[in-house]
Design an enzyme around this catalytic site. Structure first.
Site, mmCIF file in Angstrom:
data_model
loop_
_atom_site.group_PDB
_atom_site.id
_atom_site.type_symbol
_atom_site.label_atom_id
_atom_site.label_comp_id
_atom_site.label_asym_id
_atom_site.label_seq_id
_atom_site.Cartn_x
_atom_site.Cartn_y
_atom_site.Cartn_z
ATOM 1 N N ASP A 56 6.851 -7.247 14.336
ATOM 2 C CA ASP A 56 5.461 -6.983 14.706
ATOM 3 C C ASP A 56 5.436 -5.712 15.553
ATOM 4 O O ASP A 56 5.769 -5.734 16.736
ATOM 5 C CB ASP A 56 4.900 -8.168 15.493
ATOM 6 C CG ASP A 56 3.428 -7.978 15.859
ATOM 7 O OD1 ASP A 56 2.880 -6.884 15.588
ATOM 8 O OD2 ASP A 56 2.833 -8.920 16.418
ATOM 9 N N GLY A 109 0.787 -1.228 0.000
ATOM 10 C CA GLY A 109 0.000 0.000 0.000
ATOM 11 C C GLY A 109 0.816 1.274 0.000
ATOM 12 O O GLY A 109 1.831 1.406 -0.694
ATOM 13 N N LYS A 152 -8.023 6.809 14.487
ATOM 14 C CA LYS A 152 -7.485 7.770 13.527
ATOM 15 C C LYS A 152 -7.575 9.198 14.079
ATOM 16 O O LYS A 152 -6.708 10.029 13.800
ATOM 17 C CB LYS A 152 -8.222 7.661 12.193
ATOM 18 C CG LYS A 152 -8.092 6.279 11.555
ATOM 19 C CD LYS A 152 -6.627 5.887 11.382
ATOM 20 C CE LYS A 152 -6.453 4.472 10.881
ATOM 21 N NZ LYS A 152 -5.026 4.083 10.785
ATOM 22 N N TYR A 166 -12.942 1.909 14.024
ATOM 23 C CA TYR A 166 -11.772 2.357 13.267
ATOM 24 C C TYR A 166 -11.477 3.849 13.449
ATOM 25 O O TYR A 166 -10.348 4.251 13.716
ATOM 26 C CB TYR A 166 -12.009 2.064 11.781
ATOM 27 C CG TYR A 166 -10.910 2.500 10.851
ATOM 28 C CD1 TYR A 166 -9.739 1.755 10.729
ATOM 29 C CD2 TYR A 166 -11.054 3.658 10.074
ATOM 30 C CE1 TYR A 166 -8.738 2.145 9.859
ATOM 31 C CE2 TYR A 166 -10.044 4.055 9.200
ATOM 32 C CZ TYR A 166 -8.895 3.294 9.091
ATOM 33 O OH TYR A 166 -7.907 3.692 8.232
#
Length: 320
Positions: free
Chosen positions: A122, A68, A200, A196
Site C-alpha cells: 500500500d 491500466g 495532478k 482530483y
C-alpha cells in the site's frame, strides 16, 4: 503583435505586416504549426535524434503496475528487454499482470536472465513504500532501480526525495529516470474535478522541482499528462461524475492503456520532459510552460503558445 507579423517585420515584406488580415495570420500560423509539429515529432527525430531511453538490461520499478497504464508500460518495457518490478495492492491483479509481463518478454533472447517481480504494498503508507522499494532492490543484489515510474493514483512519490541525500549519492553511478504520471487535468481543469485536479497540478510542480534537484545526479525526470484512459479507475470515476463535466469533456475517444504506454515510451526515447498524448494535450502543455520548463521542440512549442494565446483571446471575447 502576432507571430506572423513579427516574422514579416524581419523580412523584405515588412511593409505588409500591418495589412495582414487576422484570419490570414491565423491560417498561416496553423500551417506552420502543422508542418513544425509533424517534423518535430517524426521526421527530424528519426533523422537527427538519438534514442534517450534504452531500457534493455535496466531495472524498471513501476507503481500501479497491476492495471491500466502501469500494467501496459510494464509489459512494453519487458518486451524491450528490461527487468520489471510492479507494485500494487491487489494480489490477484498483480499475479495476472506478472504473467502478462513475462509473456511480453518471451521472444527476447535474454528472457531467461530477466527478473520479473510483483510486490503487494500500500503505497499510501510510508513504511510500505520503503519496504516495497527495498524488496525490489534485494532482487537485484541491492542495486537501486534504473527507472521509477509512478502510475498509481494514490502513490506519493515525494517519499523518495525525503530519504537521506546519501541514498542518491550511493546510486552506484546509475543514470536513471523518474517518470511521474499526472493527467491532462494537471494542465487544465474545469467543473467537477475540484478534488482530483489539484493533486495532478501538484505532480507537475513536483516534476519541475525534482528535475532541478536530480539533474545533479544524472537522474532524468519526466512527467506524463495523458488524456482519458480506459481503465478500472475511469469506470469508478464515471459513477459519480456530474453530467455537466461529461458534457464539457464531450465524446473524446478513450485511450487504451497499451496506446498510452506506447506514447509514453516514444516520448521518453526523445527525452521529452512534459509528455502528452494528443494535439490538444500539446496545446495545453505549451500554454502552461514556465521559465524552468524545457521545451520539447523550441519551434513547435513557440507556435503552440501562439495558437493557445489566440484560443484564449477568443474565449475571453465570448465571456465578455
Amino acid at each position: 503583435m502576432s507571430l506572423i507579423v513579427y516574422v514579416l517585420k524581419l523580412t523584405p515584406y515588412s511593409g505588409q505586416a500591418g495589412e495582414l488580415h487576422p484570419i490570414a495570420s491565423l491560417f498561416i500560423t496553423f500551417i506552420l504549426l502543422t508542418v513544425g509539429y509533424l517534423m518535430g515529432n517524426s521526421f527530424l527525430h528519426k533523422l537527427l535524434g538519438r534514442n534517450k531511453f534504452l531500457p534493455q538490461g535496466k531495472h524498471a520499478y513501476v507503481t500501479g503496475g497491476s492495471n491500466g497504464l502501469g500494467r501496459a508500460i510494464a509489459k512494453l518495457l519487458a518486451s524491450k528487454g528490461a527487468h520489471v518490478t510492479i507494485v500494487a495492492r491487489g494480489k490477484e491483479d498483480l499475479k495476472t499482470a506478472l504473467e502478462e509481463i513475462k509473456n511480453a518478454a518471451k521472444e527476447r533472447e535474454e528472457y531467461k536472465n530477466l527478473i520479473f517481480t510483483a510486490i503487494s504494498a500500500d503505497l499510501t503508507k510510508k513504511d510500505e513504500s520503503f519496504r516495497a522499494l527495498n524488496e525490489a532492490c534485494e532482487k537485484h543484489n541491492g542495486k537501486a532501480p534504473d527507472f521509477i515510474i509512478c502510475c498509481a493514483g494514490s502513490c506519493k512519490p515525494g517519499i523518495f526525495i525525503e530519504q537521506d541525500i546519501s541514498i542518491f549519492e550511493n546510486k552506484q553511478g546509475i543514470k536513471g529516470k523518474v517518470v511521474l504520471v499526472s493527467s491532462i487535468l494537471g494542465l487544465i481543469s474545469f467543473i467537477g474535478f475540484s478534488q482530483y485536479s489539484p493533486t495532478k497540478y501538484a505532480i507537475k510542480g513536483l516534476a519541475e522541482t525534482l528535475r532541478n534537484e536530480l539533474i545533479l545526479y544524472d537522474i532524468g525526470v519526466h512527467c506524463y499528462f495523458p488524456g482519458t484512459i480506459d481503465s478500472p479507475g475511469l469506470k469508478e470515476e464515471n459513477k459519480t461524475k456530474p453530467k455537466i463535466s461529461s458534457d464539457i469533456e464531450g465524446s473524446n475517444t478513450e485511450l487504451k492503456p497499451d496506446e498510452a504506454a506506447k506514447i509514453l515510451y516514444k516520448s521518453l526515447c526523445k527525452g521529452e520532459f512534459f509528455i502528452t498524448s494528443d494535439f490538444g494535450g500539446d496545446l495545453c502543455r505549451a500554454a502552461n510552460k514556465g521559465p524552468v520548463t524545457p521545451s520539447n521542440n523550441f519551434v513547435v512549442d513557440h507556435l503552440l503558445c501562439n495558437l493557445a494565446w489566440i484560443r484564449r483571446s477568443k474565449i475571453a471575447e465570448l465571456n465578455v
